[in-house]
Structures are given as C-alpha cells and as structure tokens.
Design a protein around this motif. Sequence first.
Motif, PDB file in Angstrom:
ATOM      1  N   LEU A   1      44.034  30.148  24.033  1.00 49.25           N
ATOM      2  CA  LEU A   1      42.710  30.690  23.747  1.00 49.25           C
ATOM      3  C   LEU A   1      42.631  31.266  22.342  1.00 49.25           C
ATOM      4  O   LEU A   1      41.603  31.158  21.664  1.00 49.25           O
ATOM      5  CB  LEU A   1      42.361  31.786  24.754  1.00 49.25           C
ATOM      6  CG  LEU A   1      41.899  31.368  26.149  1.00 49.25           C
ATOM      7  CD1 LEU A   1      41.706  32.599  27.018  1.00 49.25           C
ATOM      8  CD2 LEU A   1      40.615  30.562  26.081  1.00 49.25           C
ATOM      9  N   ASP A   2      43.721  31.885  21.905  1.00 47.75           N
ATOM     10  CA  ASP A   2      43.677  32.616  20.637  1.00 47.75           C
ATOM     11  C   ASP A   2      43.580  31.709  19.428  1.00 47.75           C
ATOM     12  O   ASP A   2      43.340  32.201  18.316  1.00 47.75           O
ATOM     13  CB  ASP A   2      44.905  33.534  20.518  1.00 47.75           C
ATOM     14  CG  ASP A   2      44.497  34.989  20.559  1.00 47.75           C
ATOM     15  OD1 ASP A   2      43.967  35.423  21.599  1.00 47.75           O
ATOM     16  OD2 ASP A   2      44.674  35.671  19.547  1.00 47.75           O
ATOM     17  N   VAL A   3      43.774  30.416  19.620  1.00 46.68           N
ATOM     18  CA  VAL A   3      43.627  29.505  18.488  1.00 46.68           C
ATOM     19  C   VAL A   3      42.154  29.322  18.135  1.00 46.68           C
ATOM     20  O   VAL A   3      41.786  29.262  16.960  1.00 46.68           O
ATOM     21  CB  VAL A   3      44.283  28.147  18.804  1.00 46.68           C
ATOM     22  CG1 VAL A   3      44.062  27.160  17.671  1.00 46.68           C
ATOM     23  CG2 VAL A   3      45.763  28.324  19.065  1.00 46.68           C
ATOM     24  N   THR A   4      41.293  29.256  19.152  1.00 44.67           N
ATOM     25  CA  THR A   4      39.884  28.939  18.893  1.00 44.67           C
ATOM     26  C   THR A   4      38.909  30.053  19.223  1.00 44.67           C
ATOM     27  O   THR A   4      37.769  30.013  18.772  1.00 44.67           O
ATOM     28  CB  THR A   4      39.470  27.695  19.710  1.00 44.67           C
ATOM     29  OG1 THR A   4      39.710  27.953  21.109  1.00 44.67           O
ATOM     30  CG2 THR A   4      40.248  26.481  19.274  1.00 44.67           C
ATOM     31  N   ILE A   5      39.336  31.055  20.007  1.00 41.04           N
ATOM     32  CA  ILE A   5      38.375  32.064  20.447  1.00 41.04           C
ATOM     33  C   ILE A   5      37.795  32.848  19.277  1.00 41.04           C
ATOM     34  O   ILE A   5      36.686  33.395  19.361  1.00 41.04           O
ATOM     35  CB  ILE A   5      39.035  33.013  21.483  1.00 41.04           C
ATOM     36  CG1 ILE A   5      37.969  33.780  22.264  1.00 41.04           C
ATOM     37  CG2 ILE A   5      40.027  33.949  20.803  1.00 41.04           C
ATOM     38  CD1 ILE A   5      38.529  34.546  23.456  1.00 41.04           C
ATOM     39  N   VAL A   6      38.545  32.898  18.151  1.00 40.31           N
ATOM     40  CA  VAL A   6      38.053  33.654  16.993  1.00 40.31           C
ATOM     41  C   VAL A   6      37.124  32.821  16.106  1.00 40.31           C
ATOM     42  O   VAL A   6      36.459  33.384  15.225  1.00 40.31           O
ATOM     43  CB  VAL A   6      39.226  34.189  16.137  1.00 40.31           C
ATOM     44  CG1 VAL A   6      40.110  35.090  16.952  1.00 40.31           C
ATOM     45  CG2 VAL A   6      40.023  33.062  15.520  1.00 40.31           C
ATOM     46  N   ASN A   7      37.071  31.497  16.318  1.00 42.49           N
ATOM     47  CA  ASN A   7      36.325  30.641  15.393  1.00 42.49           C
ATOM     48  C   ASN A   7      34.869  31.055  15.252  1.00 42.49           C
ATOM     49  O   ASN A   7      34.334  31.202  14.146  1.00 42.49           O
ATOM     50  CB  ASN A   7      36.419  29.179  15.825  1.00 42.49           C
ATOM     51  CG  ASN A   7      37.698  28.517  15.372  1.00 42.49           C
ATOM     52  OD1 ASN A   7      38.631  29.190  14.955  1.00 42.49           O
ATOM     53  ND2 ASN A   7      37.758  27.205  15.471  1.00 42.49           N
ATOM     54  N   ILE A   8      34.197  31.221  16.397  1.00 41.23           N
ATOM     55  CA  ILE A   8      32.776  31.537  16.344  1.00 41.23           C
ATOM     56  C   ILE A   8      32.555  32.972  15.890  1.00 41.23           C
ATOM     57  O   ILE A   8      31.498  33.328  15.375  1.00 41.23           O
ATOM     58  CB  ILE A   8      32.137  31.263  17.727  1.00 41.23           C
ATOM     59  CG1 ILE A   8      32.218  29.762  18.025  1.00 41.23           C
ATOM     60  CG2 ILE A   8      30.691  31.710  17.776  1.00 41.23           C
ATOM     61  CD1 ILE A   8      31.653  29.362  19.361  1.00 41.23           C
ATOM     62  N   ALA A   9      33.580  33.839  16.073  1.00 48.41           N
ATOM     63  CA  ALA A   9      33.451  35.241  15.662  1.00 48.41           C
ATOM     64  C   ALA A   9      33.738  35.445  14.179  1.00 48.41           C
ATOM     65  O   ALA A   9      33.555  36.559  13.669  1.00 48.41           O
ATOM     66  CB  ALA A   9      34.408  36.101  16.486  1.00 48.41           C
ATOM     67  N   LEU A  10      34.173  34.415  13.453  1.00 50.08           N
ATOM     68  CA  LEU A  10      34.581  34.598  12.057  1.00 50.08           C
ATOM     69  C   LEU A  10      33.486  35.184  11.161  1.00 50.08           C
ATOM     70  O   LEU A  10      33.776  36.056  10.330  1.00 50.08           O
ATOM     71  CB  LEU A  10      35.091  33.272  11.488  1.00 50.08           C
ATOM     72  CG  LEU A  10      36.472  32.825  11.976  1.00 50.08           C
ATOM     73  CD1 LEU A  10      36.822  31.458  11.403  1.00 50.08           C
ATOM     74  CD2 LEU A  10      37.553  33.845  11.615  1.00 50.08           C
ATOM     75  N   PRO A  11      32.221  34.753  11.268  1.00 53.56           N
ATOM     76  CA  PRO A  11      31.203  35.390  10.417  1.00 53.56           C
ATOM     77  C   PRO A  11      31.084  36.891  10.644  1.00 53.56           C
ATOM     78  O   PRO A  11      30.917  37.664   9.690  1.00 53.56           O
ATOM     79  CB  PRO A  11      29.913  34.652  10.816  1.00 53.56           C
ATOM     80  CG  PRO A  11      30.380  33.322  11.310  1.00 53.56           C
ATOM     81  CD  PRO A  11      31.673  33.616  12.021  1.00 53.56           C
ATOM     82  N   ASP A  12      31.179  37.335  11.897  1.00 58.59           N
ATOM     83  CA  ASP A  12      31.101  38.760  12.198  1.00 58.59           C
ATOM     84  C   ASP A  12      32.334  39.503  11.673  1.00 58.59           C
ATOM     85  O   ASP A  12      32.235  40.629  11.167  1.00 58.59           O
ATOM     86  CB  ASP A  12      30.973  38.977  13.708  1.00 58.59           C
ATOM     87  CG  ASP A  12      29.724  38.329  14.279  1.00 58.59           C
ATOM     88  OD1 ASP A  12      29.737  37.087  14.429  1.00 58.59           O
ATOM     89  OD2 ASP A  12      28.757  39.046  14.577  1.00 58.59           O
ATOM     90  N   ILE A  13      33.514  38.869  11.801  1.00 54.75           N
ATOM     91  CA  ILE A  13      34.741  39.478  11.287  1.00 54.75           C
ATOM     92  C   ILE A  13      34.664  39.618   9.769  1.00 54.75           C
ATOM     93  O   ILE A  13      35.041  40.657   9.206  1.00 54.75           O
ATOM     94  CB  ILE A  13      35.969  38.629  11.695  1.00 54.75           C
ATOM     95  CG1 ILE A  13      36.159  38.674  13.218  1.00 54.75           C
ATOM     96  CG2 ILE A  13      37.222  39.117  10.986  1.00 54.75           C
ATOM     97  CD1 ILE A  13      37.246  37.747  13.721  1.00 54.75           C
ATOM     98  N   ARG A  14      34.165  38.600   9.102  1.00 53.40           N
ATOM     99  CA  ARG A  14      34.050  38.651   7.639  1.00 53.40           C
ATOM    100  C   ARG A  14      33.139  39.795   7.196  1.00 53.40           C
ATOM    101  O   ARG A  14      33.463  40.540   6.263  1.00 53.40           O
ATOM    102  CB  ARG A  14      33.510  37.320   7.102  1.00 53.40           C
ATOM    103  CG  ARG A  14      33.321  37.308   5.587  1.00 53.40           C
ATOM    104  CD  ARG A  14      32.958  35.932   5.086  1.00 53.40           C
ATOM    105  NE  ARG A  14      31.758  35.412   5.734  1.00 53.40           N
ATOM    106  CZ  ARG A  14      31.323  34.169   5.581  1.00 53.40           C
ATOM    107  NH1 ARG A  14      32.000  33.317   4.839  1.00 53.40           N
ATOM    108  NH2 ARG A  14      30.233  33.774   6.200  1.00 53.40           N
ATOM    109  N   ALA A  15      32.006  39.959   7.887  1.00 51.96           N
ATOM    110  CA  ALA A  15      31.063  41.008   7.507  1.00 51.96           C
ATOM    111  C   ALA A  15      31.622  42.405   7.779  1.00 51.96           C
ATOM    112  O   ALA A  15      31.434  43.334   6.976  1.00 51.96           O
ATOM    113  CB  ALA A  15      29.744  40.823   8.255  1.00 51.96           C
TER     114      ALA A  15
END
Length: 509
Positions: free
Chosen positions: A62-76
């Motif tokens: 899960l940890d390979v892809t679960i962050v993909n969609i969250a990346l814009p929020d993490i960047r901000a």
Amino acid sequence: MPRSAPSPPPSTAKPTPPATRSRSPVSATDAHTEQDHHNPPRRRRPGVILAIVLLCQLMIGLDVTIVNIALPDIRADLHFSATGLAWVFNAYTLAFGGLLLLGGRAGDILGRRAAFVGGVVVFTLASLAAGLAANAAWLIIARVVQGLGGAFASPSVLALIATNFDEGPRRNRALGLFAAMFSASLATGLILGGILTQYANWRWVFFINVPIGLVIAALAPLFIGETPRRPGRFDTFGAVLATTGVGGLVYGFIRASTNGWSDPQTLTSCAAGAVLVALFVGNESRAAQPILPLRLFAQRNRAGAYVNMLLVPTTLFDVIYFVTQFLRDIRDYSPVRTGLAFLPLTLAVFATVRAVPRLVQRFGTKPVMIAGALLATAAMLRLAQLHPDSNYAAAVLGPLVLAGIGVGLTTVPLTITILAGVAPQDAGAASGVLQTMQWIGGGALGFAVLVTAYGTAVRGAGDGASGGNLPPDVQTHGIATAFATGAGFTALALLIALVVIRTVTPAPR
C-alpha cells in the motif's frame, strides 16, 4: 485463501523425520523439521500463517501508491519543491528495493520470524513518524526507514509461504494470493489514498499502517514458528554497492528526463551507477556468504523468470502512475474518483490470480505466462493511443482490465518458477531477489526509464519545457510515449517467456 491443514495433536516427543513426498526441498513438512524446538509455535495453522504474512504484504505494498494522490497536499503542507517531492516516492522504493537482498539474507541467518517481526515493528514506527512529520527532511528520512523495515519483513513473507506449503496445488494457491496482494495493494493504495486525502488528512495515509502493524507484530509470535539460525555473516558491503549503484542509475534516468542525456551530471550519475552495479556482481561472485547467490541464476527457467519479474511489474507502475496523471491533470478527476477508477484493475487482478493455480495445474506455467504477457502488451499499446479528449469508458477502462488480467496471469507462474526447487538455505535469498526485481527493478529503475521516455517526449513536443502547467496535448503525448515504452517492456517479457523459459510440467495433485 487455501484451506488450512488440520493441526497435529500436541506432543512432547521429538518428531520423526517426515517421509519424502514433495519434489521441493522447501516444503511445509521440511518447515516443521526446521522449527526451532527451543521456541515452538503455540499452534500450527497454515491458513492463519498465510493471513498474517499476506496482511504484512498488503501493508507494505500500500505504501508504494497510497501517497501518490496525497502528494499535492504534502507539497503544500511541508513546502516541498517540485523536484524534491519525487523523493517521497523514490526514498521508499530505493531503500526498500535496495535492501531486500540484505533482508532476505537476514531471514536465513537470524531466523525468518525474527526478521519478519523486527521489520514490521520498524516499518510501523516509521509510519507513525512519517504521519507526524513537521518538515520535508523529516518525512523523507521516515520514508527511508519505512523502506528499511519493509526490506527485512517482505522477503520473509515469501520464504514463510515456501516453507509452510508443499510444492504443488496448495503452494500455488498460496502464491496466487501473494501475487494478488502485491498487485492489488498498488491499486488499492490509490483508492485509500484518495479517500483519506479528500475526507481526512494526508497524514492518515501513514497513520493507517500503525494498527495493522501492531496486529501483525502481536499475532506472528503466536502462530509462526521460528526457523533455525544458520551461521553466517551479513554482506553489508554488497548491500551498499547494490543500493548506491541502482540509486545512481535511477537518479541519472530521472535527471535525463528534464536535462537530457548531454547533461554532465546525468552521464556521471549513470556511469557511476553502472560501475557500482558491476562491482556488486564481482563482490557477490567472491563473497563467502553473498546476499545474492549467483547460483540462483544457474537454472535457466529461474534466470528467465527473474528477468521477467523485473519487466512485468514495471507495466503496473506505468499504468498506475501515468493513468493517475491523465485522470487528474487532463480529465480533472477528484482524488476519490481517481482512486475508484482503478477498481476494475484491482478486481481483474484478484479474479485472475484466483483462477491461475488451476490454469497452471492444467496447462503448465509457460502457456499461462505467455497469455499474460500478450494481454499486458495489448493494454499498453491501447493506452499509447490516448489523446486529451479520450474518455475513461472508451479508452481507459478496457486497458485497465486487460492489464490486471495480464499481470495476474504472468506474476503467479513466474513466482512458481522461481521458487521451484530452491534449497532451504537459499529460500530467503531467492525470495529477496524476486522482490528486488519487482521493487527496485520495476518500481525504481524500470519506472525511471518510463519517466525518462515521458520527459523526453514532453520536452520535444513542448519546445524544451518539462515542468509547470503543460498544455494537455503535450502532457498527453508524454503519457502516451511512456505507455509505448511500457509495451516494449512487456513485448520483451513475452519473448523471454517464449524462448528462454521451458515448459514446466504441473505438480501432481
């Protein structure tokens, strides 16, 4: 899930050696004789053992892809740069894939249960730290530690399956579920990531691992017996050479996607990576106890299967990453809608791997993997025709289903081929090599090649631009080029299945 064998009645007498009835030296019966009698399991339930190790595989995958969609929020939130954000993904896959061989060797030396539980604990604590990250550096370090924990836990997943299930239909069913968990966890991560990001907070894509890890760490000592500790040493130098070498190649390929192949830093990184990989191979040929026993590649079928285990997972990373880009950036899908768009892929994988053991039993491994490679190639070629006006139902849904079926048909027979006839002392190393091919080959190096193809196409179509808000036609051209490159990977896998891998007769029922 395969049915559990009835638990043997408790006895204090020393078990007698089992009769030889399996063609594999790594069988469930052998596992019972290998148990450490000073620390026996309270129960022997293969079905429960399978559930525990597959839950671990799900958590790690899960940890390979679960962050993909969250990346814009993490960047901000953590103020990542556009370039630095890529390392949220790469830090995990490089640490995980680069240390898998060392993790597999650790299972052989320290005991597979010890390596499994220790890795799960480290992974769980690192997930908590990632969710609490206050800045970019903190998160990247936590991702590296996550990869370290996963690298020690994951090889034992496959080794414990190999040592608790006899070669034949029961092991094939267990391996089918393992392959399903690997493939489906990637797509499921996107669905969960979308839901958690949209309705909770990006930090929950990491916090979700904590209760899962605690359950695994609590149940494993109760049901999984320890294997004997085999005398040996850790080939730490080899692990460092492998990780830094592949890391150099990955960095070089990714840099080439934005700076081109004439960039001195690109060329230096790729050259250094290639030299380090060559030194790693030389080191393994001389090491008394290598993390990569080169004898694993002496058997023709296994060597071909290992190469294909590098090529085929690249296809899945290709689909997940670039279809996500197409749906989010070109078709303006929300995070949840994007995650749910991958549900057909997940269902196709699950349905296929449930049927694959019966297909292998009837036709053998080679015809099944050939059919899978054909379907995966067809999916890539169809996705290579995407344009900005392509809609999901007409242009994406069908290829997702084909890719799911193709990967499911291919991965299970490859896993069966790799593990067939592996000696007990090499079970951990063989499992580590298999998963290294999946993650650092397909997930890091193979994916870097696809990113390079994407970036080169975008720069060519967009007058040198490779970042920012690209025009839809330019970005879609880059995505289509990446899929065309992926079709080349699957076509090569098809050729290897046809020419290199010999027909394997199914084990009798």
